[in-house]
Structure formats: C-alpha cells, structure tokens
Design an enzyme around this catalytic site. Structure first.
Site, mmCIF file in Angstrom:
data_model
loop_
_atom_site.group_PDB
_atom_site.id
_atom_site.type_symbol
_atom_site.label_atom_id
_atom_site.label_comp_id
_atom_site.label_asym_id
_atom_site.label_seq_id
_atom_site.Cartn_x
_atom_site.Cartn_y
_atom_site.Cartn_z
ATOM 1 N N SER A 80 7.548 11.741 23.210
ATOM 2 C CA SER A 80 8.498 11.158 22.271
ATOM 3 C C SER A 80 8.087 9.720 21.905
ATOM 4 O O SER A 80 6.967 9.506 21.456
ATOM 5 C CB SER A 80 9.903 11.243 22.866
ATOM 6 O OG SER A 80 10.861 11.005 21.902
ATOM 7 N N ASP A 199 11.140 17.628 20.075
ATOM 8 C CA ASP A 199 10.871 16.530 21.028
ATOM 9 C C ASP A 199 10.510 17.039 22.433
ATOM 10 O O ASP A 199 11.244 17.839 23.028
ATOM 11 C CB ASP A 199 12.142 15.672 21.107
ATOM 12 C CG ASP A 199 11.884 14.306 21.683
ATOM 13 O OD1 ASP A 199 12.186 13.319 20.994
ATOM 14 O OD2 ASP A 199 11.376 14.211 22.830
#
Lengths: 316, 317
Positions: A80, A199
């Site tokens: 991320s 993500d």
C-alpha cells in the site's frame, strides 16, 4: 554591538564534555567495518514498509535517518503506502525529493477523489479510480519495470476474486504499485495480469515474506499501524479503514516476529486521510528511527560478525 | 522669569530622569559584564526578589533577561523557566525573552514545547541566531539532519556567533553524521582554530579518517590525547584506529596503557583480544574476551560482541 551579540552567543551555549562510552566507541569501530563488507559477506538487509495510508508517510522519515547513518539497504518490500514509498526509494529518489513528495501529498494525489465523486460513491455505488497513481509513478520514475530499479523491490496486492496474496517483483512497476494501494470499497479493483486486484494491506500488512523472497537475510521493518482501540468510526470510509487496520494488526503479529528489528513511529492516532499532518508524520518517522537506530546497528553488527570474523582471523 | 520657572522645573526633572535612566543602564551593563564573567550567583542576588519591580519600566525586560540567563547558567532551570514564562506574559513581543524561554524549555528537555516558540521567533526574525541554534539542536536530536544543518548554517552566518567554537563543533558533527565528510573537515578545522579542545580534535580526527586521511587523523587523535591524558576515550579511540590500520604493536601498547590503570577495562581487553586474534594467539585472545564478556550491564554491546567472538573461537558459531 558585535561584542554584545558575541556575548549572547557565549551565554547561550554551554560547554559540553561529550565523552564517548566504550560501547559507543566499539559500535562505531565495528559499524565502519560492516559498511565495507559486500552483501553476501554480511546479511542482505531487507527494508520492509508496512501499509498505513497517510501514516505510511512516516516511512520517509525512517528511510531518511537510515540513509544518513549509511545503513546498507539491499532489498525493499512494501504494501500500500509502503509500496509507493518503497518504489520511489528503490527507484533512486533523493531524500529531499521523497520529502517533498510527502509534504505535497493531498487527498486526491494518485486518484480522482472529489466531493462530487464521493457523493456518487455513496449514492450510486460508483467506485473511484486510482488510475492517476500510475501516472504519478510514471511521471516520477519514468515508466520503469521492476528490474530497472536501483534496488530489488517487491510489493503486495490481493486478488479480490480468490483472496490470494499476490507478490509483484517483475514486470511494469506502476500498475503493481497502484494495485498494492488500491483501497477496497473506495477504488475500483485494478484489472492486471487477468486478476482483479485490491490493496495488499488486507492480506500482507508488513510484507516480510516478500523481502525474504527477494533474498533478504536480515529484516528491518517500519510499521505504521493505526491505533483503533478508542475510535468508533462515524462514516463508511472510517469503518472500512478500521476493518483493514484491525485485520492488518492481527496479520502483523506474526510478521513482526519474523522481522529482525522493528521501527514503529508513533502515528497510530493520526487518521488515515489526514494529509494536513503529512510533515508531522514524516518527522515522527524520523524521531522513531533516530531513537532505535543504535539498537538496529547493534543487532545488525552482531549478525554480521561471521563476515567480519573471516577478516580478523589470520590466514591459515 | 516667572514664566520660565515651570519650564526650568520640567527640564530639571527631565535631566533627573535621564540621569536615573543612565544610572540604571550602567548598573545593568555592569551586571551583564558579571554574567559574562560567569558570576551568575551575584547577578541572581542583585536582581532577585522585588528588585526588578523597583526598576523603571524601560529596564525591566533586560533585567528579566539577565536574571533568567543567570538562573539557567547556574543550573536553576525550574526557576529560570518560571521567570521567563512570567516575562513572556508581560512582554509577549520581546524576541529576546521569547528566545530565552524557548532555550530554557529546550535545555529542560521539553523540545515539543520549545519548538513552537522557536518557530514563532523565526517567522518574525528568520536570522535570529539563538533560535536557529536552538532549533538546529532539536532537529539534530530528532534525526532531521538536513534541517539541523540548515539552521546551524543560519546561526553561523550571524556576526559573533561565527566565532563560537562549540557551535562549529556541533555543526561539523552534524555534517559528519550526514557523511558530508569534506564539509565536516572544514567546519571542524574552524572549530579547532577557534579553540583547541579534546572534543574538537577528536571530532576532526574522525572526520579526517572518514575522508580517507588516516595519517592526519592519527595526528589529531594524538594531539587530543596530549591535551587531556585523562581522557580514556581519546586513548581508546586511537587504539581502535591503530587496530584498523593493522598497526598491531601500537594497538597492543595502547590497550596495555589503559589496562595498567584498570586491568578489567572491557574495551581495552577487547582491543587486546583483537590483536591476539590477528596474530593467531587464540588462547590469549580467549582469556581477554572472557573478561570483556563479563562487562554486562555497563557495556552490554561489548559483552555481547565478546561473547559472540568467544563462541566462534570455541568453534560454536
């Protein structure tokens, strides 16, 4: 006038007797020697950067301190926001440039976020797009592939159809980093390599395994978890982020144990979207790294002793 | 004549007031000189209690400043902090008092509270040397060496401050930490030229070595040791560099020198063990490492390193 100023200068500074302790002297001595060893003679260092949205900007401060100290970093892995920062670092961004990118971070950096689109998201189920992140990365790093970076780098995303953890370490960089930072529920899943990706923080918050896959033998992890213990989310986005944080915290318990050394900036109370505090977050990263630098050096020197030993013992 | 009388009275009163002002200024000048001479106790005695309130208004900020500085330099940080907080309330726009308040907070380890004051002052007066110096130290302690370097440079660009050897030493040390070796050498040479101290000579020796000039480095380390033969760290630093340069005779002699006053000194034992190791004298190396490994709480890193080396010597890596 000059005399008065000089007098004030003298009054303001007080004499300090900075005697170095025996421990500090030996640490400096061995540290200089470790720095001269080639990877392989010493354990390969993997820097692992956790997920954490705006809190993840603290990684920039951590990297800054490690860089100033001449800490050898051979491999980088991130998830991320950790993937974004890690890609910049592996791509050869200078410390100043990374700091400037962090300081200029806005809510719509790397996405098409706007109030109208947010209303549309809530009313019409129209997810936002993180496509601009690819442009941001390409502008900064010039459409590079993983194997064209200065340091080996890996990032992690999740296949939303199967729940699999996908570790990227080859091919074009930008779509992989975009997928790694593609928050589910807000951004459309990224279609890449025949998979719909979101993500990586959902499955691999602190990607120690990705760094090990690239050959890291000693792992330094920078972890920027949220402190959700006293927070009750008041909106959809907050609830979603908190779920990811809680899952990340559970996942990271094991991953923390697998790291050789942890740096944990005090950013838990900073909201995932609070870009107005980005400079403060980076400074907190610096403070944490500064505080733990000595411990990290000690740990790494001791692990590098076998490499030093071969230089110390007389040749048979 | 009658008309002129009131004017004369006003003039005379004015002269009296000017005279009193000059007298107070002279008194404060004398106290400043005493403070500069390190007579902080006498400055504190002269300005304590209600003395400041009896002074004319124009002189009070300066009196607060002098008293507070003397309290700080006399080690009475708590009292200095109280005084400057009071003075800040009375004179919120006085930069000197604000700077001192920030400085006391910084020296008391309250950097989070000192920083906003420094920033406030630098917003008004970006070249305020004391604030640049204070915030440079805070940034250094927090690991922000880039910002620290910038503020040290601003401090040293101010007249008077560029003559302060300690600030050049700190600036040079920041450059050394940042691995700007060439610039560090220049800054530390400046510090040594202003005041030759063991600390500045040792820092210069470190910078020279990092820059690759080993001969100059050892020369400065020797000078540091000659200046203060009691400084064990200077001696041991020299010994470690001798080992690094494979001058085993010299390293062994240095270790011996330390051990002659403290036979169980862990680092000196480690140094001698390292010399034995390089010479292939494994038994002697083991004997020294056993002592170094017992350093325990006081020098945990030496103890751990010695223990790890011992295990290797015993063939148990």
């Amino acid at each position: 006038m000059i005399r008065i100023v000089a007098l004030l200068a003298l009054l303001t500074t007080t004499a300090r007797a900075e005697m170095q302790s025996p421990d500090a002297l030996l640490r400096d001595h061995l540290w200089r020697q470790v720095q001269t060893l080639e990877p392989g003679q010493r354990p390969r260092v993997g820097l692992v950067l956790s997920a954490g949205s705006v809190r993840g900007l603290a990684h920039i401060g951590v990297i800054h301190v490690l860089h100033d100290a001449g800490f050898p970093i051979d491999i980088v892995a991130g998830t991320s926001m950790g993937a974004v920062i890690g890609s910049f670092f592996s791509g050869g961004y200078s410390m100043e440039k990374m700091w400037s990118v962090g300081a200029k971070m806005r809510m719509n950096s790397g996405n098409n976020f706007s109030k109208i689109r947010l209303i549309s998201l809530i009313l019409n189920d129209q997810l936002l797009s993180s496509a601009p992140l690819e442009k941001l990365l390409n502008d900064g790093l010039g459409d590079r592939r993983f194997d064209q970076l200065d340091k080996p780098f890996a990032c992690v995303a999740m296949d939303i159809s199967t729940g699999e953890k996908i570790i990227f370490r080859d091919g074009p960089l930008a779509p992989a980093v975009r997928a790694s930072m593609n928050m589910p529920g807000i951004f459309k899943p990224v279609l890449y390599r025949h998979r719909y990706l979101v993500d990586g923080g959902v499955v691999d918050y602190v990607p120690v395994d990705a760094a090990k896959l690239l050959g890291a033998e000693w792992i330094l992890a920078s972890v920027t978890e949220g402190d959700y213990s006293n927070d009750t989310p008041t909106n959809v986005l907050g609830a979603l982020e908190q779920v990811i944080d809680i899952r990340g915290a559970i996942l990271s318990r094991q991953q923390r144990r697998e790291a050789d050394y942890l740096i944990e900036p005090e950013v838990g109370k900073i909201a995932y979207y609070d870009v107005s505090r980005s400079v403060e977050v980076m400074e907190r990263g610096m403070r944490a790294a500064r505080k733990q630098l000595q411990g990290a050096k000690d740990n790494y020197i001791l692990r590098s002793l076998p490499g030093l030993w071969s230089h110390w013992k007389p040749k048979q | 004549m009658r008309r002129l009388t009131p004017i004369l009275v006003v003039l005379l009163a004015g002269c009296g007031s000017i005279g009193r002002r000059a007298e107070i200024r002279l008194r404060l000048d004398n106290l400043s000189a005493e403070a500069a001479a390190g007579k902080h106790v006498s400055v504190i005695a002269a300005l304590s209690g209600d003395t400041i309130h009896t002074l004319q208004k124009f002189a009070r900020p300066r009196a607060y400043l002098l008293l507070g500085q003397s309290l700080r330099l006399n080690g009475e940080l708590g009292k200095a902090l109280q005084l400057f907080q009071l003075a800040e309330g009375l004179y919120p726009k006085n930069l000197s008092l604000l700077t001192e308040l920030a400085s006391v907070l910084h020296h008391a380890g309250l950097d989070d509270r000192a920083r906003p004051y420094y920033r406030r002052i630098l917003k008004i007066h970006p070249n305020n040397a004391a604030s640049n110096h204070g915030i440079a130290e805070i940034f250094r302690s927090e690991g922000n060496l880039t910002a620290s370097k910038l503020h040290y440079e601003r401090t040293l660009s101010e007249m008077g401050w560029d003559q302060n050897a300690l600030i050049w030493l700190d600036y040079g040390s920041v450059l050394l930490e940042r691995r700007d070796f060439k610039e560090a050498v220049t800054a530390l040479e400046r510090s040594v030229s202003l005041s030759k101290t063991t600390n500045s000579l040792l820092a210069l020796a470190r910078a020279k070595r990092a820059f690759g000039d080993k001969a100059e480095s050892r020369k400065h380390a020797n000078a540091a040791f000659r200046l203060d033969p009691e400084r064990e760290d200077a001696l041991l630093q020299r010994g470690l560099w001798e080992l690094e340069d494979m001058d085993l005779e010299a390293a062994s002699a240095t270790a011996q020198l330390v051990l002659s006053t403290e036979s169980d000194h862990p680092l000196a034992r480690w140094l001698r063990a390292s010399v034995h190791l390089r010479r292939g004298e494994l038994e002697q190396a083991s004997a020294d490492l056993v002592v170094a490994a017992a350093a325990g709480r006081k020098n945990p890193f030496i103890a751990k390193t010695a223990r790890a080396m011992l295990e290797r010597l015993m063939g148990n890596p």
